[in-house]
Design an enzyme around this catalytic site. Structure first.
Site, short mmCIF file in Angstrom:
data_model
loop_
_atom_site.label_atom_id
_atom_site.label_comp_id
_atom_site.label_asym_id
_atom_site.label_seq_id
_atom_site.Cartn_x
_atom_site.Cartn_y
_atom_site.Cartn_z
N GLU A 17 -25.60 16.09 -2.93
CA GLU A 17 -26.77 16.52 -2.16
C GLU A 17 -28.07 15.43 -3.32
O GLU A 17 -29.70 14.88 -2.84
CB GLU A 17 -27.31 18.11 -2.61
CG GLU A 17 -27.90 18.65 -4.39
CD GLU A 17 -27.83 20.30 -4.14
OE1 GLU A 17 -28.29 20.43 -3.49
OE2 GLU A 17 -26.83 20.70 -4.99
N HIS B 87 -26.08 22.36 -0.56
CA HIS B 87 -26.54 22.99 -1.48
C HIS B 87 -25.50 23.73 -1.84
O HIS B 87 -25.07 25.19 -0.73
CB HIS B 87 -27.55 23.68 -2.02
CG HIS B 87 -27.75 23.88 -3.66
ND1 HIS B 87 -27.98 23.22 -4.54
CD2 HIS B 87 -28.10 24.94 -3.72
CE1 HIS B 87 -28.33 24.44 -5.70
NE2 HIS B 87 -28.45 25.01 -5.76
N GLU C 31 -7.10 2.47 -12.66
CA GLU C 31 -6.95 3.01 -12.13
C GLU C 31 -5.77 3.92 -13.20
O GLU C 31 -5.00 4.92 -13.40
CB GLU C 31 -6.05 2.44 -10.81
CG GLU C 31 -7.76 2.70 -10.01
CD GLU C 31 -7.13 2.40 -8.46
OE1 GLU C 31 -8.27 2.13 -7.68
OE2 GLU C 31 -6.45 1.56 -8.46
N CYS D 203 0.76 -0.89 0.32
CA CYS D 203 0.30 -0.18 0.12
C CYS D 203 0.36 1.04 -0.16
O CYS D 203 0.35 2.21 -0.45
CB CYS D 203 -0.75 -0.42 1.41
SG CYS D 203 -1.66 1.60 1.15
N CYS E 100 -1.55 1.29 -2.47
CA CYS E 100 -1.94 2.73 -2.81
C CYS E 100 -1.62 4.32 -2.23
O CYS E 100 -2.22 5.29 -3.33
CB CYS E 100 -3.80 2.80 -1.09
SG CYS E 100 -3.19 1.28 -1.08
N TYR F 268 -9.74 -3.36 -11.00
CA TYR F 268 -9.03 -1.96 -9.85
C TYR F 268 -7.75 -1.75 -10.21
O TYR F 268 -7.51 0.10 -10.61
CB TYR F 268 -9.09 -2.04 -8.56
CG TYR F 268 -9.73 -2.71 -7.18
CD1 TYR F 268 -10.01 -1.45 -6.46
CD2 TYR F 268 -10.33 -3.74 -7.55
CE1 TYR F 268 -11.14 -1.71 -5.85
CE2 TYR F 268 -11.54 -3.96 -6.39
CZ TYR F 268 -11.66 -2.81 -5.99
OH TYR F 268 -12.75 -2.85 -4.69
N LYS G 124 -0.09 5.30 -6.02
CA LYS G 124 -1.04 5.32 -6.83
C LYS G 124 -2.16 6.78 -7.08
O LYS G 124 -2.16 7.20 -7.62
CB LYS G 124 -1.54 4.04 -6.59
CG LYS G 124 -2.91 3.85 -7.93
CD LYS G 124 -4.01 4.34 -7.06
CE LYS G 124 -5.09 3.93 -6.27
NZ LYS G 124 -5.71 3.06 -5.84
P1 NDP Z 1 -9.23 -7.65 -10.06
O1 NDP Z 1 -9.29 -9.31 -8.88
O2 NDP Z 1 -9.40 -6.46 -9.90
O3 NDP Z 1 -9.02 -7.48 -11.85
C1 NDP Z 1 -7.93 -8.38 -12.65
C2 NDP Z 1 -8.31 -8.19 -14.47
O4 NDP Z 1 -7.81 -9.37 -14.98
C3 NDP Z 1 -9.65 -8.71 -14.52
O5 NDP Z 1 -10.32 -7.62 -15.52
C4 NDP Z 1 -9.58 -9.32 -14.73
O6 NDP Z 1 -10.41 -9.96 -15.60
C5 NDP Z 1 -8.83 -10.11 -15.24
N1 NDP Z 1 -7.81 -11.80 -15.48
C6 NDP Z 1 -7.89 -12.38 -14.26
N2 NDP Z 1 -7.19 -13.35 -14.57
C7 NDP Z 1 -6.79 -13.35 -16.10
C8 NDP Z 1 -6.11 -14.13 -17.21
N3 NDP Z 1 -5.58 -14.94 -16.95
N4 NDP Z 1 -6.44 -13.66 -18.31
C9 NDP Z 1 -6.49 -12.53 -19.10
N5 NDP Z 1 -7.54 -11.69 -17.84
C10 NDP Z 1 -7.43 -12.30 -16.52
O7 NDP Z 1 -6.91 -7.00 -10.05
P2 NDP Z 1 -6.10 -6.15 -9.95
O8 NDP Z 1 -4.91 -6.48 -10.17
O9 NDP Z 1 -6.75 -5.01 -10.39
O10 NDP Z 1 -6.37 -6.00 -8.73
C11 NDP Z 1 -6.18 -6.94 -7.19
C12 NDP Z 1 -6.78 -6.00 -6.50
O11 NDP Z 1 -5.82 -5.02 -5.54
C13 NDP Z 1 -7.50 -6.23 -6.33
O12 NDP Z 1 -8.69 -7.39 -6.31
C14 NDP Z 1 -8.00 -4.95 -5.26
O13 NDP Z 1 -8.53 -5.93 -3.83
C15 NDP Z 1 -6.51 -4.43 -5.52
N6 NDP Z 1 -6.78 -2.83 -4.95
C16 NDP Z 1 -7.26 -2.18 -5.12
C17 NDP Z 1 -7.31 -1.19 -5.01
C18 NDP Z 1 -8.35 0.08 -4.46
O14 NDP Z 1 -9.09 -0.43 -3.26
N7 NDP Z 1 -8.84 1.20 -5.37
C19 NDP Z 1 -6.49 -0.39 -5.78
C20 NDP Z 1 -5.63 -1.43 -6.75
C21 NDP Z 1 -6.23 -2.63 -6.10
P3 NDP Z 1 -12.79 -11.08 -14.85
O15 NDP Z 1 -13.13 -9.96 -14.46
O16 NDP Z 1 -12.85 -11.69 -16.37
O17 NDP Z 1 -12.02 -12.19 -14.74
#
Ligand code: NDP
Length: 472
Positions: free
Chosen positions: A444, A439, A185, A43, A48, A181, A51
């Protein structure tokens, strides 16, 4: 005094581990914490915090553009210096990392910069010192690590979010693989910093699991930011050329990029940790199996945070670490509740959400009422920016209880934090209606949505022959 070297050994100096160590020491425990990289964990060091700093940097692009509509003349086209941003970020995360270390030191925690591996239920080996430490309790707080998938030829030419923060050169052409996520982002922020961004994801839309209207709204905003969107597709191969990294896609298209970010999820960081030696059970993905009190199947070993792969968010890890320390060393009995967690996605505009999406609610509740508003934010009027704010309240039509609130718009993350309290308190839609508006604000709208946009009634499953099958 126990016969162990320490009462608690914490493996991992991230959000969960640091909180647990500090609180346990406050309860009088002798605590040692090992961190192999930098204090603060994902983080603070490469998640976080940096980022959000980069998101702030990226939003100046919109502000410069919008300023003209408000009477300003910007004499020259503003320019952006990536190296200065990376250096400024580095100073800030180093400061925060030091604060983490200082606070632990003040609390009496001994920090060891070393990888630590579990040898048995009460013994840890500090790898860099080849030293054994015995502990009454071991806490595994090693977090997660990026997954590099799909395994396609040339994937070694791609990077994860770990490397993206400190690239020596700004990527003018960036491919983002994954629509979760991290994918959305980084796509959003790099597009504003000046990259030509393409995002590719295998599903029909970004952010699976979020409310469908928000997903659709965000996709439109990503396109407005000039991001090329390849939905329902996958990269099939990467090759280095003199011009950059050439990527072929499953839809037959190709593209050349300076950098390729793989954001296809994260996995628990448990490889080689010695969990098997101690007999700690893990699941198929390597996540440590724990109960609501962070207990593993081995009585002296606990785990908190992303390494347990439950809700992988910093505040959750902190809460779990705090509860663990209070329970084990402070005589309390706190179980962490993982429902109704507000969350934000720091795209521009950002997403703030709490509770059930419309799609989830309609699977569970008999009558679901939807209240929604889509409007142009006030700031966009004079600037002429093409942008929509979306707000949506999901209500149990039988009890009037608010089940979820979903926002796409400026400061949605800030709103989600406060909405989290209302939803946790079990607010009814009538409570929202009875609250006076502030407002002029965007928020709101949340207390002025009087007219229902839709009502969904679930048909009864056992209504006899000919009855429609309920959606759920
Ligand atoms: P996510 O799980 O959010 O997203 C993963 C993405 O990759 C999805 O689009 C998924 O598709 C795709 N994917 C997964 N496996 C494959 C594969 N084998 N081939 C192709 N595409 C694939 O993971 P992130 O890496 O974005 O983030 C990890 C974690 O970090 C999050 O779950 C969150 O908990 C945390 N995080 C939180 C943030 C916040 O609170 N603002 C910011 C950044 C990270 P599909 O949907 O089809 O499975």
């Amino acid at each position: 005094m126990s016969s162990y070297d320490v009462d608690l050994f914490v493996i991992g100096g991230g959000s969960g581990g640091v909180r647990a160590a500090r609180i346990a020491a406050g309860h009088g425990a002798r605590v040692m914490l090992a961190e192999e990289y930098r204090m603060g964990g994902t983080c603070v060091i490469r998640g976080c915090v940096p980022k959000k700093l980069y998101v702030y940097a990226s939003r100046f692009a919109d502000d410069f553009a919008d300023a003209e509509g408000y009477g300003w003349t910007i004499p020259e086209k503003p320019t952006f210096d990536w190296t200065r941003l990376v250096e400024a970020k580095e100073r800030e995360i180093s400061r925060l990392s030091q604060i983490y270390a200082n606070n632990l030191g003040k609390a009496g925690v001994e920090i060891v910069q070393s990888r630590a591996e579990i040898m048995d239920a009460n013994t840890v080996r500090l790898v860099s010192q080849d030293r054994r430490v015995t502990a009454g309790t071991i806490l595994v707080a090693t977090g997660g690590t990026p997954v590099l998938e799909p395994s396609i030829p040339g994937l070694e030419l791609a990077i994860s979010s770990n490397e993206l923060f400190d690239l020596p050169e700004f990527p003018k052409r960036l491919l983002v693989i994954g629509g979760g996520y991290i994918g959305v982002e980084f796509a959003s922020l790099f597009a504003r910093l000046g990259s030509n961004v393409t995002i590719i994801f295998r599903g029909e839309n970004v952010l699976r699991g979020f409310d469908d209207d928000l997903r659709e709204g965000l996709r439109t905003e990503l396109a407005h930011a000039g991001i090329r969107i390849l939905a329902g597709a996958l990269p099939t191969g990467i090759a280095q050329t003199t011009d950059g990294r050439r990527v072929s896609f499953s839809n037959g298209e190709t593209g050349v990029f300076d950098q390729i970010l793989v954001a296809t999820g994260r996995r628990p960081h448990t490889k080689g940790l010695g969990l098997e030696a101690a007999g700690v059970e893990t699941d198929a993905l390597g996540a440590v199996k724990v109960d609501a009190f962070a207990r593993t199947n081995v009585p002296s070993i606990y785990a908190v945070g992303d390494v347990t792969n439950r809700v992988n968010l910093t505040p959750v890890a902190i809460r779990e670490g705090h509860a663990f320390a209070d329970n084990v060393f402070g005589g309390k009995d706190v179980a962490v509740v993982h429902a109704g967690i507000p969350t934000a996605v720091f795209t521009t505009p950002e997403i703030g959400t709490v509770g059930l999406s419309e799609q989830e609610a309609r699977k569970i509740f008999n009558i679901v009422d939807i209240y929604s508003a889509s409007f142009r934010p006030m700031k966009a009027t004079l600037s002429g920016r093409q942008e929509k704010t979306l707000m949506k309240i999901v209500v149990d039509g039988e009890t009037d209880q608010v089940l979820g609130v979903h926002i796409l718009g400026h400061d949605a993350g800030e709103m989600a934090q406060l909405l989290g309290i209302s939803v946790k308190l079990g607010a009814k839609k009538a409570d929202f209606d009875a609250t006076m508006a502030v407002h002029p604000t965007a928020a709101e709208e949340l207390v002025t949505m009087r007219t229902r946009s839709a009502r969904y009634e679930r048909e009864v499953l056992d209504a006899g022959p000919g009855a429609a099958i309920a959606e759920a």
